[in-house]
Design an enzyme around this catalytic site. Structure first.
Site, PDB file in Angstrom:
ATOM      1  N   CYS A 166      57.021  60.767  55.305  1.00 44.02           N
ATOM      2  CA  CYS A 166      56.164  61.900  54.745  1.00 44.02           C
ATOM      3  C   CYS A 166      57.026  62.722  54.062  1.00 44.02           C
ATOM      4  O   CYS A 166      58.282  63.003  54.003  1.00 44.02           O
ATOM      5  CB  CYS A 166      55.421  62.612  55.733  1.00 44.02           C
ATOM      6  SG  CYS A 166      54.616  61.584  56.986  1.00 44.02           S
TER       7      CYS A 166
ATOM      8  N   TRP B 267      53.042  58.880  55.161  1.00 41.88           N
ATOM      9  CA  TRP B 267      53.361  57.335  55.446  1.00 41.88           C
ATOM     10  C   TRP B 267      52.965  57.136  56.658  1.00 41.88           C
ATOM     11  O   TRP B 267      53.664  57.698  57.705  1.00 41.88           O
ATOM     12  CB  TRP B 267      54.881  57.410  55.244  1.00 41.88           C
ATOM     13  CG  TRP B 267      55.241  55.848  55.072  1.00 41.88           C
ATOM     14  CD1 TRP B 267      55.370  55.000  54.139  1.00 41.88           C
ATOM     15  CD2 TRP B 267      55.841  55.211  56.258  1.00 41.88           C
ATOM     16  NE1 TRP B 267      55.927  53.896  54.712  1.00 41.88           N
ATOM     17  CE2 TRP B 267      56.298  53.971  55.929  1.00 41.88           C
ATOM     18  CE3 TRP B 267      55.935  55.254  57.764  1.00 41.88           C
ATOM     19  CZ2 TRP B 267      56.778  52.768  56.737  1.00 41.88           C
ATOM     20  CZ3 TRP B 267      56.829  54.581  58.336  1.00 41.88           C
ATOM     21  CH2 TRP B 267      56.818  53.287  57.897  1.00 41.88           C
TER      22      TRP B 267
ATOM     23  N   ASN C  86      56.101  66.440  59.134  1.00 40.12           N
ATOM     24  CA  ASN C  86      56.778  65.353  58.898  1.00 40.12           C
ATOM     25  C   ASN C  86      57.614  64.983  60.176  1.00 40.12           C
ATOM     26  O   ASN C  86      58.364  66.040  60.915  1.00 40.12           O
ATOM     27  CB  ASN C  86      57.891  65.566  57.678  1.00 40.12           C
ATOM     28  CG  ASN C  86      58.558  64.209  57.398  1.00 40.12           C
ATOM     29  OD1 ASN C  86      58.439  63.157  57.898  1.00 40.12           O
ATOM     30  ND2 ASN C  86      59.805  64.332  56.515  1.00 40.12           N
ATOM     31  N   GLY C  87      57.499  63.706  60.779  1.00 37.58           N
ATOM     32  CA  GLY C  87      58.237  63.456  61.842  1.00 37.58           C
ATOM     33  C   GLY C  87      57.062  62.943  63.049  1.00 37.58           C
ATOM     34  O   GLY C  87      56.179  62.366  62.582  1.00 37.58           O
TER      35      GLY C  87
ATOM     36  N   GLU D 131      62.761  42.986  48.929  1.00 32.54           N
ATOM     37  CA  GLU D 131      61.920  44.292  49.155  1.00 32.54           C
ATOM     38  C   GLU D 131      61.278  44.773  47.694  1.00 32.54           C
ATOM     39  O   GLU D 131      60.154  45.328  47.809  1.00 32.54           O
ATOM     40  CB  GLU D 131      62.839  45.413  49.201  1.00 32.54           C
ATOM     41  CG  GLU D 131      64.145  45.719  48.565  1.00 32.54           C
ATOM     42  CD  GLU D 131      65.006  46.986  49.298  1.00 32.54           C
ATOM     43  OE1 GLU D 131      64.375  47.749  49.930  1.00 32.54           O
ATOM     44  OE2 GLU D 131      66.142  46.944  48.910  1.00 32.54           O
TER      45      GLU D 131
ATOM     46  N   LYS E 145      61.625  55.579  51.201  1.00 34.38           N
ATOM     47  CA  LYS E 145      63.162  55.662  50.822  1.00 34.38           C
ATOM     48  C   LYS E 145      63.936  56.309  52.128  1.00 34.38           C
ATOM     49  O   LYS E 145      64.834  55.801  52.148  1.00 34.38           O
ATOM     50  CB  LYS E 145      63.095  57.007  49.823  1.00 34.38           C
ATOM     51  CG  LYS E 145      64.598  57.017  49.324  1.00 34.38           C
ATOM     52  CD  LYS E 145      65.317  55.737  48.515  1.00 34.38           C
ATOM     53  CE  LYS E 145      66.607  56.126  48.149  1.00 34.38           C
ATOM     54  NZ  LYS E 145      67.307  54.726  47.743  1.00 34.38           N
TER      55      LYS E 145
HETATM   56  C1  F6R Z   1      67.244  48.942  50.979  1.00 38.75           C
HETATM   57  C2  F6R Z   1      67.303  50.212  51.491  1.00 38.75           C
HETATM   58  C3  F6R Z   1      67.321  50.353  52.831  1.00 38.75           C
HETATM   59  C4  F6R Z   1      68.218  51.604  53.382  1.00 38.75           C
HETATM   60  C5  F6R Z   1      68.213  51.822  54.903  1.00 38.75           C
HETATM   61  C6  F6R Z   1      68.812  52.744  55.235  1.00 38.75           C
HETATM   62  O1  F6R Z   1      67.182  49.156  49.566  1.00 38.75           O
HETATM   63  O2  F6R Z   1      67.464  51.212  50.612  1.00 38.75           O
HETATM   64  O3  F6R Z   1      67.811  49.253  53.518  1.00 38.75           O
HETATM   65  O4  F6R Z   1      69.668  51.259  53.050  1.00 38.75           O
HETATM   66  O5  F6R Z   1      66.822  52.271  54.890  1.00 38.75           O
HETATM   67  O6  F6R Z   1      68.716  54.194  54.672  1.00 38.75           O
HETATM   68  P1  F6R Z   1      70.147  55.393  54.553  1.00 38.75           P
HETATM   69  O7  F6R Z   1      71.268  54.724  53.635  1.00 38.75           O
HETATM   70  O8  F6R Z   1      69.355  56.419  53.785  1.00 38.75           O
HETATM   71  O9  F6R Z   1      70.237  55.474  55.830  1.00 38.75           O
END
Ligand code: F6R
Length: 603
Positions: free
Chosen positions: A2, A74, A100-101, A488, A598
């Protein structure tokens, strides 16, 4: 996950909120909504799907107020639907809330409120918040007191914004275990779930600690977890506004792939210098401590975990200290062996990944020393770790991580050299490795000069149903990352295997025309991996080889020869391009792949 934006100021809120939401699109979402306060009038508009669906039903003249909150959802509790979209309201339409959460005790709170006669319209955990606001307002007759009581009842993670006609010209804000920043500009004050949402309006940010809250109107009043007023200083962020635009590229992912040489260079700047021992700002691990280390854990999720595997390879090769790489969501449940002789390294591009933060807290509470490697300044993880090492990749907007990955790999290799040098001093070997590491950005540029070959391959492969990636040692780590990138963004089924494992089962999947991508960058394992490729070839597989060795194959992508510790930094680039072009050829949204977010802020 979110996204949240709020604005109070001189201007109309709606255009600013929509810009903020669009800047947050990369986080992944399935519905969006806004609430605008105009004097005593509180309006809410929300819609399923993309922000453009919301925009289609917005009446900018009617929604002219200069206070507002907005949200991209989300789905966690309840399907993506209009009812479940935020903002949520109480039954008297006095409080609009975005969140969010996850409110972990929402069932208990909901039952209590239903028992008191409240009727819920959504399946979300969030709806208990406006209902609690209503309930406590009836008792307290004061919005801020109602907000205090409401947030005190909540267990779990939240970043919350509340607006109300009962508290004109204001936004109430609270944060616990979910990201939230407050930005101050000349035209008004913003709250948002991350910096890119509002970087085009301000570079001056306040960061709330867990349990803190704020009242935003023409100024900001901050409160600690006991609701005692506190002072906070803002920090100025040096990200360029341009860094969050596509800068002429068709997609963020393509731009970010191309930004890797610069991202790596900036991540190594000031740390790795020719013929000088490696130094990290704020990190000092002394020799006696390192000599007593029993083990090192590297903990992360997804791509960051793959970067962790290359870190393990470097640390074990150079320092001969055992390293375990553990997926963050598993770490807590493995009863990890931790004490003051354990060093735990947590890698997270966003610095907000709930599993990684929870794992970090566990390690700290068991006496381990903790280091985090993150790309986002002042992100939540930095406040939990003993030491923070920043990658300087700049904002990564595409969901599929590329430049953050190679920056993480570069920083982890530097950390391995740092540990080696602290334990046994610099040597001609470490000096050579540093020199080679500093040469990688230029070699990356060379690999990116001609991308047509990747594009042609992608056209050939876009209709495949399965794609296998194999390699040994560090090449297997690259294979895992290449395979993840492909699945992905292209939605093609893909697996990565250690090359020697194929004949223990997976080779049964190889059929006429199955594509197998082999990665060979280490002379010590090249012959063995090559014979594994020959084995699948004789069973009908089509081979694509990424190599820096003198091997001939039908389709070969040649990359420069470097120390195998550094090889993933180069070998991954053709794999990123191939995944990207396959997804493009299939007409997919590479920046916002389906179902993905993300930054994964729920466990
Ligand atoms: C794949 C991708 C995810 C992140 C994972 C961890 O392309 O981006 O697999 O690597 O969700 O995210 P962070 O690094 O933000 O903890």
């Amino acid at each position: 996950m979110c996204g949240i934006v709020g604005y109070v100021g001189k201007d109309k809120a709606l255009p600013k909120l929509i810009t903020g939401l669009k800047n947050l699109e990369y986080r992944g979402y399935d519905s969006a909504g806004v609430a605008i306060l105009d004097g005593e009038k509180l309006d809410i508009v929300k819609n399923k799907g993309r922000i453009k669906n919301l925009e289609e039903i917005l009446d900018y003249d009617k929604l002219g107020g200069n206070i507002g909150i907005a949200h991209t959802r989300w789905a966690t509790h309840g399907i993506p639907s209009l009812e479940n979209a935020h903002p949520h309201m109480d039954s008297k339409h006095n409080f609009a809330v975005v969140h969010n959460g996850i409110i972990e005790n929402y069932q208990e709170l909901k039952e209590k409120l239903i028992h008191l006669g409240y009727t819920f319209v959504s399946e979300t955990d969030t709806e208990v918040i406006p209902m609690l606001m209503e309930y406590y307002y009836e008792i307290e007759k004061d919005v801020f007191r109602a907000f205090q009581k409401t947030t005190s009842d909540l267990k779990g993670s939240y970043a919350i914004l509340v607006i109300s006609p009962l508290l004109p010209n204001s936004i109430l804000v609270a944060k616990n275990n979910s990201p939230l920043v407050i930005g101050k500009s000349e035209d008004g004050i913003f709250a948002a779930s991350d910096i890119p949402a509002i970087i085009s309006y301000t570079k001056d940010f306040y960061f709330l600690e867990d349990g803190e809250s704020a009242l935003i109107n023409e100024d900001i009043t901050f409160f600690d977890k006991n609701f005692k007023e506190i002072q906070k200083n803002y920090k100025t962020i040096d990200w360029e506004v341009d860094a969050t635009s596509k800068n002429g590229y068709e997609d963020y992912m393509l731009k970010e792939i191309h930004e890797q040489p610069k991202a790596l260079e900036e991540s190594l700047a000031g740390i790795v210098l020719n013929n000088k021992p490696i130094q990290f700002m704020n990190l000092s691990l002394n020799k006696d401590y390192l000599k007593e280390l029993s083990n090192i854990y590297i903990v992360a999720c997804g791509t960051a975990m793959h970067a962790g595997l290359t870190g393990k390879y470097a640390i074990e090769k150079l320092c001969r200290i055992p390293v375990n790489v553990v997926v963050a969501s598993e770490f807590r449940y493995q009863d990890p062996i931790l004490d003051k002789h354990s060093l735990c390294i947590f890698i997270s591009q966003s610095g907000e990944t709930a599993d990684t933060i929870a794992a970090l807290k566990l390690a700290r509470s068991n006496g381990a020393k903790t280091i985090t490697v993150t790309n986002v300044f002042e992100s939540s993880i930095t406040r939990e770790a003993d030491y923070t090492i920043y990658t300087h990749a700049g904002p990564e907007i595409a969901v599929a991580s590329t430049k953050a990955y190679t920056s993480q790999v570069g920083v982890l290799i530097s950390l391995a050299i740092y540990i080696k040098e602290t334990l046994s001093g610099s040597s001609s070997d470490t000096d050579l490795l540093k020199k080679e590491l500093l040469s990688i950005p230029k070699l990356m540029e060379d690999i990116m000069k001609d991308t047509e070959a990747y594009h042609m391959l992608a056209k050939e492969m876009m209709h495949v149903h399965d794609l296998y990636y194999i390699g040994r040692g560090n090449d297997y780590h690259t294979a895992m990352e290449g395979s993840l990138k492909l699945k992905e963004i292209s939605y093609i089924h893909s697996e990565a295997y250690p090359a020697g494992e194929l004949k223990h089962g997976p080779i049964a999947l190889i059929d006429n025309g199955t594509y197998v991508m082999g990665i060979i960058t280490d002379s010590k394992t090249s012959e063995k991996t090559w014979s594994n490729l020959e084995e699948v070839k004789s069973r009908g597989a089509k081979i694509i080889l990424v190599t820096n060795q003198n091997i001939e194959e039908d389709i070969v992508i040649r990359i420069p020869l470097v120390n195998p510790i550094l090889a993933p930094l180069l070998a991954v680039i053709p794999l990123q391009f191939i995944a990207y072009y396959i997804a493009k050829e299939k007409g997919l949204d590479v920046d916002k792949p389906r179902n993905l977010a993300k930054s994964v802020t729920v466990e």
